[in-house]
Design an enzyme around this catalytic site. Structure first.
Site, PDB file in Angstrom:
ATOM      1  N   LYS A 100      57.181  40.914  69.009  1.00 30.39           N
ATOM      2  CA  LYS A 100      58.405  40.441  67.513  1.00 30.39           C
ATOM      3  C   LYS A 100      57.586  40.845  66.463  1.00 30.39           C
ATOM      4  O   LYS A 100      56.325  40.821  67.196  1.00 30.39           O
ATOM      5  CB  LYS A 100      58.581  39.122  67.935  1.00 30.39           C
ATOM      6  CG  LYS A 100      59.428  38.588  66.816  1.00 30.39           C
ATOM      7  CD  LYS A 100      59.775  37.094  66.946  1.00 30.39           C
ATOM      8  CE  LYS A 100      59.813  36.374  65.906  1.00 30.39           C
ATOM      9  NZ  LYS A 100      59.437  34.655  66.417  1.00 30.39           N
TER      10      LYS A 100
ATOM     11  N   LYS B  21      53.699  38.191  69.755  1.00 32.37           N
ATOM     12  CA  LYS B  21      54.087  37.348  68.135  1.00 32.37           C
ATOM     13  C   LYS B  21      52.722  38.004  67.383  1.00 32.37           C
ATOM     14  O   LYS B  21      52.224  37.033  67.327  1.00 32.37           O
ATOM     15  CB  LYS B  21      54.796  36.705  68.325  1.00 32.37           C
ATOM     16  CG  LYS B  21      55.326  35.653  67.040  1.00 32.37           C
ATOM     17  CD  LYS B  21      56.167  33.993  67.623  1.00 32.37           C
ATOM     18  CE  LYS B  21      56.387  33.407  66.504  1.00 32.37           C
ATOM     19  NZ  LYS B  21      57.446  32.427  66.488  1.00 32.37           N
TER      20      LYS B  21
HETATM   21  C1  PBG Z   1      59.753  29.437  66.081  1.00 34.92           C
HETATM   22  C2  PBG Z   1      60.320  31.247  65.600  1.00 34.92           C
HETATM   23  C3  PBG Z   1      60.000  31.746  64.773  1.00 34.92           C
HETATM   24  C4  PBG Z   1      60.864  32.817  64.794  1.00 34.92           C
HETATM   25  C5  PBG Z   1      61.547  32.179  65.838  1.00 34.92           C
HETATM   26  N1  PBG Z   1      60.546  31.528  67.130  1.00 34.92           N
HETATM   27  C6  PBG Z   1      58.725  31.959  63.156  1.00 34.92           C
HETATM   28  C7  PBG Z   1      57.969  32.025  63.444  1.00 34.92           C
HETATM   29  O1  PBG Z   1      57.280  31.682  64.000  1.00 34.92           O
HETATM   30  O2  PBG Z   1      56.713  31.031  62.014  1.00 34.92           O
HETATM   31  C8  PBG Z   1      61.582  34.160  63.665  1.00 34.92           C
HETATM   32  C9  PBG Z   1      62.393  34.815  63.708  1.00 34.92           C
HETATM   33  C10 PBG Z   1      62.724  35.697  62.634  1.00 34.92           C
HETATM   34  O3  PBG Z   1      61.856  36.008  61.670  1.00 34.92           O
HETATM   35  O4  PBG Z   1      63.830  36.158  63.122  1.00 34.92           O
HETATM   36  N2  PBG Z   1      58.213  30.038  66.133  1.00 34.92           N
END
Ligand code: PBG
Length: 329
Positions: free
Chosen positions: A256, A202
Site C-alpha cells: 500500500k 505500508k
Molecule cells: C489507517 C489507515 C489508513 C489507510 C487505511 N488504513 C491511513 C493512514 O495510515 O493514515 C489509507 C487508505 C486510503 O488512503 O485509502 N491506519
C-alpha cells in the site's frame, strides 16, 4: 527467452488481430473475485454522506449496511473492509473507543455476520487512528508512537473485533512485532480461524489524504507517520517487513499504496509466494475519478489500472471502485 524466426515471417500483431485471439492469448485477467470493497460507516440513522474528496464514495449509517452488503454479495465481491468515522467526542489520546465492544465497527460486524453469515468476508483494520485525538495509529508520546505500549492495545482491539465476527484482521499500524502478538492472543482465546492480513508494506504516503478526510482524522494529525510507515525510497526494506510478518504468522500481506508501488508487489510475490493484496488507496481513487469526471480519461482506465495489479502479481485489490465495476466484469 526463445524467439523463433524474425520479421517478416514473425509478426506479433497476428495474435492481436481478432478479439477472440486476444482473449485466447491473454496472460492475466481481472474478475470480481479479485475485489475487496471498503465501506465507511458512521453513527446515526438513514445517513448516506458524500465524501467531498472522494466523489462517488459515501459514509453509511448502520441501517443502510444491509443493502450495500447485499449488493456486494449479489455481484460476487468476496470481502468488504469496514472503516469507521468516529465522532470527535469519542476520541482521546489513548484511543480508548477502540476497546469499546459496542463501538461502531463492532456493531457493524455483528449486524453483518448475523444477517449474512459466511456469504461475504469482513475485514477490519487494527490501528488506533480512527479513535485518537492526535490522528496517529498508536500511543503518541514525546513526538513519536510508542511501539510496545501500542501493541498491547492492538491485541485487545483484535480480540474485540474477532469476537464481534470480523473474519480478517488487518493490522495497519506498522508497529514492530504486532503480528506475532496478535496471532498468539487470537489462538489463545479461541480465534484460531481468524485470518491476519498484514499491512506489511505500508508507505508513509501523500496518497492517503482523502481517506483521512473520510474517517475524520485529517485535521487532527500531528506531524506525519514517517517514524512507523515506510520510506518510499526503499524496497529491500519491504521484503524484510514481509519476511518478518510471515514468520510471525501473517496469512496474507498488503502492499500500500498500489499503483506507485507495482514494483514492490512484484518483488514480494516473486520472493514469498504468499497471497498479496494491493491497496489502491483513496488518493489513487480520487485522481482517476477526477480525471474521468473532467473527461480527460474515460472509465476504461479503471479496468486498465486494476489489471496492472494482477499483472504485477497481486491476488486481489482493495479498491473503492469495487462496487462500481463489479457488474462489468
Ligand atoms: C489507517 C489507515 C489508513 C489507510 C487505511 N488504513 C491511513 C493512514 O495510515 O493514515 C489509507 C487508505 C486510503 O488512503 O485509502 N491506519
Amino acid at each position: 527467452m526463445i524467439i523463433t524466426g524474425k520479421y517478416p515471417q514473425l509478426r506479433l500483431r497476428r495474435n492481436r488481430k481478432n478479439e477472440w485471439s486476444r482473449r485466447l492469448t491473454s496472460e492475466n485477467s481481472l474478475s470480481v473475485n479479485d475485489l475487496i470493497l471498503p465501506i465507511f460507516i458512521v453513527d446515526g440513522k438513514n445517513k448516506k454522506i458524500p465524501i467531498k474528496s472522494m466523489p462517488g464514495v459515501f459514509r453509511y449509517s448502520l441501517d443502510k449496511l444491509n443493502s450495500i452488503v447485499q449488493s456486494a454479495i449479489n455481484s460476487g465481491i468476496p470481502m468488504i473492509a469496514l472503516f469507521p468515522y468516529t465522532k470527535s467526542y469519542l476520541k482521546n489520546s489513548l484511543g480508548t473507543e477502540s476497546l469499546n465492544p459496542n463501538n461502531l465497527v463492532c456493531r457493524a460486524c455483528k449486524l453483518i455476520k448475523k444477517k449474512f453469515k459466511n456469504k461475504i468476508g469482513i475485514m477490519c483494520d487494527v490501528a488506533l487512528d480512527p479513535y485518537t485525538s492526535h490522528g496517529h495509529d498508536g500511543i503518541y508520546q514525546k513526538n513519536d508512537v510508542e511501539n510496545d505500549e501500542t501493541i498491547k492495545i492492538l491485541v485487545e482491539q483484535s480480540l474485540i473485533q474477532a469476537s464481534s465476527g470480523c473474519d480478517v484482521l488487518a493490522p495497519s499500524d506498522m508497529m514492530d512485532g504486532r503480528i506475532g502478538k496478535i496471532r498468539k492472543a487470537l489462538d489463545f482465546n479461541g480465534f484460531k480461524h481468524v485470518q491476519i492480513l498484514s499491512y506489511a508494506v505500508k508507505y508513509a504516503s501523500g496518497y492517503y489524504g482523502p481517506f483521512r478526510d473520510a474517517v475524520g482524522s485529517k485535521n487532527l494529525l500531528k506531524g506525519n507517520k514517517k517514524t512507523y510507515q515506510m520510506d518510499f525510497k526503499n524496497s529491500d526494506e519491504a521484503l524484510r517487513e514481509v519476511a518478518l510478518d510471515i514468520k510471525e504468522g501473517a496469512d496474507m500481506v498488503i502492499v500500500k499504496p498500489g499503483l506507485p508501488y507495482l514494483d514492490i508487489i512484484q518483488k514480494v510475490k516473486n520472493n514469498f509466494k504468499i497471497p498479496v493484496i494491493a491497496y489502491q488507496v483513496s488518493g489513487e481513487y480520487s485522481m482517476i475519478t477526477n480525471s474521468i469526471q473532467k473527461k480527460i480519461y474515460n472509465k476504461d482506465v479503471i479496468i486498465e489500472t486494476l489489471t496492472s495489479f494482477k499483472r504485477s502479481g497481486a491476488n486481489a485489490i482493495i479498491t473503492y471502485f469495487a462496487d462500481k465495476i463489479a457488474k462489468e466484469l
